[in-house]
Design a protein around this motif. Structure first.
Motif, PDB file in Angstrom:
ATOM      1  N   ALA A 162      83.637 -13.791 -34.123  1.00 47.78           N
ATOM      2  CA  ALA A 162      83.923 -15.263 -33.446  1.00 47.78           C
ATOM      3  C   ALA A 162      85.357 -15.316 -32.875  1.00 47.78           C
ATOM      4  O   ALA A 162      85.682 -15.584 -31.794  1.00 47.78           O
ATOM      5  N   GLY A 163      86.395 -14.871 -33.886  1.00 49.77           N
ATOM      6  CA  GLY A 163      87.705 -14.723 -33.502  1.00 49.77           C
ATOM      7  C   GLY A 163      88.027 -13.547 -32.398  1.00 49.77           C
ATOM      8  O   GLY A 163      88.947 -14.133 -31.577  1.00 49.77           O
ATOM      9  N   GLY A 164      87.211 -12.459 -32.295  1.00 49.28           N
ATOM     10  CA  GLY A 164      87.508 -11.638 -30.902  1.00 49.28           C
ATOM     11  C   GLY A 164      87.028 -12.590 -29.938  1.00 49.28           C
ATOM     12  O   GLY A 164      87.848 -12.264 -28.888  1.00 49.28           O
ATOM     13  N   ASN A 165      85.868 -13.028 -29.827  1.00 50.24           N
ATOM     14  CA  ASN A 165      85.597 -14.092 -28.702  1.00 50.24           C
ATOM     15  C   ASN A 165      86.854 -15.040 -28.219  1.00 50.24           C
ATOM     16  O   ASN A 165      87.040 -15.143 -27.081  1.00 50.24           O
ATOM     17  N   LEU A 166      87.277 -15.744 -29.313  1.00 52.31           N
ATOM     18  CA  LEU A 166      88.514 -16.672 -29.026  1.00 52.31           C
ATOM     19  C   LEU A 166      89.673 -15.974 -28.464  1.00 52.31           C
ATOM     20  O   LEU A 166      90.339 -16.400 -27.431  1.00 52.31           O
ATOM     21  N   LEU A 206      90.171  -6.469 -30.156  1.00 49.93           N
ATOM     22  CA  LEU A 206      89.243  -7.378 -30.553  1.00 49.93           C
ATOM     23  C   LEU A 206      88.315  -6.519 -31.480  1.00 49.93           C
ATOM     24  O   LEU A 206      88.017  -5.351 -31.397  1.00 49.93           O
ATOM     25  N   ILE A 207      87.943  -7.241 -32.647  1.00 52.77           N
ATOM     26  CA  ILE A 207      87.185  -6.448 -33.579  1.00 52.77           C
ATOM     27  C   ILE A 207      85.748  -7.054 -33.629  1.00 52.77           C
ATOM     28  O   ILE A 207      85.525  -8.064 -34.068  1.00 52.77           O
ATOM     29  N   TYR A 208      84.802  -6.025 -33.610  1.00 52.86           N
ATOM     30  CA  TYR A 208      83.587  -6.515 -33.352  1.00 52.86           C
ATOM     31  C   TYR A 208      83.159  -7.711 -32.856  1.00 52.86           C
ATOM     32  O   TYR A 208      82.474  -8.845 -33.297  1.00 52.86           O
ATOM     33  N   PRO A 209      83.813  -8.255 -31.456  1.00 54.01           N
ATOM     34  CA  PRO A 209      83.708  -9.342 -30.994  1.00 54.01           C
ATOM     35  C   PRO A 209      82.358  -9.759 -30.032  1.00 54.01           C
ATOM     36  O   PRO A 209      81.745  -8.900 -29.828  1.00 54.01           O
ATOM     37  N   GLY A 210      81.970 -10.909 -30.352  1.00 53.16           N
ATOM     38  CA  GLY A 210      80.527 -11.638 -29.443  1.00 53.16           C
ATOM     39  C   GLY A 210      81.364 -12.175 -28.238  1.00 53.16           C
ATOM     40  O   GLY A 210      81.947 -13.252 -28.193  1.00 53.16           O
ATOM     41  N   LEU A 211      81.060 -11.400 -27.252  1.00 52.45           N
ATOM     42  CA  LEU A 211      81.579 -11.804 -25.826  1.00 52.45           C
ATOM     43  C   LEU A 211      80.696 -12.519 -24.796  1.00 52.45           C
ATOM     44  O   LEU A 211      80.965 -12.789 -23.655  1.00 52.45           O
ATOM     45  N   GLY A 212      79.194 -12.386 -25.446  1.00 48.54           N
ATOM     46  CA  GLY A 212      78.159 -13.068 -24.634  1.00 48.54           C
ATOM     47  C   GLY A 212      77.386 -12.111 -23.814  1.00 48.54           C
ATOM     48  O   GLY A 212      76.808 -12.631 -22.684  1.00 48.54           O
ATOM     49  N   GLY A 213      77.233 -11.198 -24.520  1.00 50.65           N
ATOM     50  CA  GLY A 213      76.294 -10.132 -23.718  1.00 50.65           C
ATOM     51  C   GLY A 213      74.855 -10.455 -23.629  1.00 50.65           C
ATOM     52  O   GLY A 213      74.465 -11.415 -24.245  1.00 50.65           O
TER      53      GLY A 213
END
Length: 313
Positions: free
Chosen positions: A157-161, A181-188
């Motif tokens: 979540a912090g990678g997203n932010l 960015l560490i294993y970020p969730g970016l909205g794929g």
């Protein structure tokens, strides 16, 4: 169905089992309070302490409506080339200054950079855009507090932010000089690629992701909001040099590849490394799993290089 017995080694399985013993695979079926209690206990059990020479001080970022707690890590032998603004993971529901305390201390020790960890507001008490707003406010605070260039860093979540802040501050006079960015969730897009092959991966499933996304959205349409998911943005130009580290056995793996490709297509610098046989959350395995130890070294080296303005990729 992916055969993880062929991808994941014994050390990593031991880490998975230990994690599940504290934070069970069905955690999202429990109350938020219970999730937080078990997550916090897990983080305490994995806490590795501070390296010699690193100290931390708690402070706060003042906003017109509330204070944002931050923890500032300093090295006895500082490297003033840059400072790091760190946003923790936890699905936007979990975590805080203590959950990633030792990770931030070790980044500080190994780079020499001052590291500031941000305790942004969590859902469901504060739905989107509260977490983003706090991270953006912390960025503005850092630009006024530090003379050094800023490197943005975050996991999950912090990678997203971190990426969201990069997208919305790229025209800022003190825009970040790099993001890690560490294993970020970016909205794929769900239903394709790693979201299918790793639908039910150890430690993070697509079902978990659906839960976190829906909780954060709070019933609103966020399909065009780049501060919710950076992939909602149509412009990938002028972003800071970017390093993305993902885990092979993770639904979010392809987000890293796709983000790299979009930045490169827009003429920017981006590098992606997908850690073979590793799982979401492997930062906590950096002292017990050889592959995770190597991954953490890659992360630290990326932070250090981008902070110096280098591009070794």
């Amino acid at each position: 169905m992916t055969d993880y017995s062929k991808l994941i080694d014994a050390e990593t399985w031991a880490f998975i089992d230990r994690t599940n013993s504290f934070y069970p695979p069905d955690a999202v079926d429990h109350s938020v309070d219970e999730q937080r209690r078990t997550y916090d206990r897990m983080c305490r059990e994995f806490h590795a302490g501070y390296p010699a020479g690193v100290t931390a001080t708690d402070s706060a970022v003042e906003t017109p409506t509330h204070k944002i707690p931050v923890r500032i890590y300093r090295n006895a032998e500082p490297n003033d080339a840059a400072m790091v603004l760190y946003f923790h993971g936890g699905g936007f529901i979990l975590g805080g200054l203590d959950s990633h305390d030792d990770v931030c201390a070790e980044i500080c020790e190994r780079t020499g950079y001052e590291v500031v960890s941000v305790d942004y507001r969590l859902v469901p008490e504060h739905t989107h855009p509260a977490a983003y707003d706090d991270c953006r406010a912390a960025f503005e605070w850092a630009t006024k507090t530090y003379a050094q260039p800023i490197v943005l860093c975050g996991d999950s979540a912090g990678g997203n932010l971190a990426a969201a802040v990069s997208h919305t501050t790229r025209g800022h006079a003190r825009a970040a000089i790099g993001q890690v960015l560490i294993y970020p969730g970016l909205g794929g897009k769900l239903g394709q690629g790693s979201y299918v092959t790793h639908y039910d991966a150890p430690l993070l499933s697509v079902r978990d992701m659906d839960y976190y996304r829906d909780m954060r959205a709070g019933g609103r349409d966020i399909s065009k909001d780049a501060t919710f998911a950076p992939f909602n943005d149509e412009d990938y130009s002028d972003l800071p040099p970017t390093a993305v580290i993902t885990a092979e056995c993770d639904p979010l793996s392809d987000d890293g590849r796709d983000y790299r490709d979009r930045i490169q297509a827009a003429g920017g610098k981006a590098w992606w490394f997908d850690e073979p046989g590793l799982v979401h959350g492997h930062l906590r395995a950096r002292h017990s799993v050889g592959r995770a130890r190597e991954s953490f070294t890659r992360i630290v080296e990326a932070v250090r290089a981008l902070g110096k303005g280098d591009w070794p990729y």
